[in-house]
Scaffold this active site. Sequence first.
Site, short mmCIF file in Angstrom:
data_model
loop_
_atom_site.label_atom_id
_atom_site.label_comp_id
_atom_site.label_asym_id
_atom_site.label_seq_id
_atom_site.Cartn_x
_atom_site.Cartn_y
_atom_site.Cartn_z
N CYS A 1 0.34 1.58 7.30
CA CYS A 1 -0.25 1.99 6.02
C CYS A 1 -1.52 2.81 6.24
CB CYS A 1 -0.53 0.77 5.16
SG CYS A 1 0.99 -0.01 4.54
N GLU B 1 0.84 -1.21 0.00
CA GLU B 1 0.00 0.00 0.00
C GLU B 1 0.87 1.26 0.00
OE1 GLU B 1 -0.12 -2.68 1.92
OE2 GLU B 1 -2.07 -2.88 2.92
N CYS C 1 -2.04 -2.78 7.13
CA CYS C 1 -1.46 -2.69 8.47
C CYS C 1 -1.64 -1.28 9.02
CB CYS C 1 0.02 -3.07 8.45
SG CYS C 1 1.12 -1.75 7.88
N1 THU Z 1 2.42 -6.43 4.11
C1 THU Z 1 1.94 -5.55 3.18
O1 THU Z 1 2.52 -5.39 2.11
N2 THU Z 1 0.81 -4.87 3.48
C2 THU Z 1 0.11 -4.98 4.64
O2 THU Z 1 -0.84 -4.24 4.87
C3 THU Z 1 0.48 -6.02 5.61
C4 THU Z 1 1.82 -6.64 5.41
C5 THU Z 1 3.64 -7.19 3.82
C6 THU Z 1 4.84 -6.78 4.63
C7 THU Z 1 5.67 -8.05 4.59
O3 THU Z 1 6.48 -8.02 3.43
C8 THU Z 1 4.66 -9.17 4.46
O4 THU Z 1 3.45 -8.56 4.07
C9 THU Z 1 4.44 -9.95 5.72
O5 THU Z 1 4.15 -9.13 6.79
#
Ligand code: THU
Length: 131
Positions: free
Chosen positions: A93, A55, A90
């Site tokens: 983000c 994101e 998360c």
């Molecule tokens: N991750 C994302 O790209 N977006 C999110 O909202 C949650 C987590 C990624 C970060 C990491 O590379 C992987 O997912 C595991 O946490």
Amino acid sequence: MEPLELLALAKNAMLRAYAPYSGFMVGAALLTKSGNVYTGCNIENVSYSPTNCAERTAFFKAVSEGEREFAAIAVVGGQNGVITGLCPPCGVCRQVMQEFCNGDFLIYVIGPDGAYDTYTLAQMLPGGFTL
Ligand code: THU
């Protein structure tokens, strides 16, 4: 643009994830109010903390190209690119979204059966920090 179109672009972006440490691949597609789309994937790092979520990749690409007005984002993710559940953004983000978006910004997440849920940023980040 329809939510399912944006989600399809997010799924495509997920295939470009660089996730050699977790194996969890995420894709995002960010729609501007003017109709432009910026995609992003997660980009991991051997030192872990420099990892950037999909994101934020999409937001930083868009903002660095001069975009400031955003309508919606679609997010998909799964272990090794296999979608088994919803992938809500998360907390970090969500905070980045709040920097550029109002509470009515839309967040689409999709599950394995192809059904998607829609949330507003206000629902996903109630009481978020601002100055
Ligand atoms: N991750 C994302 O790209 N977006 C999110 O909202 C949650 C987590 C990624 C970060 C990491 O590379 C992987 O997912 C595991 O946490």
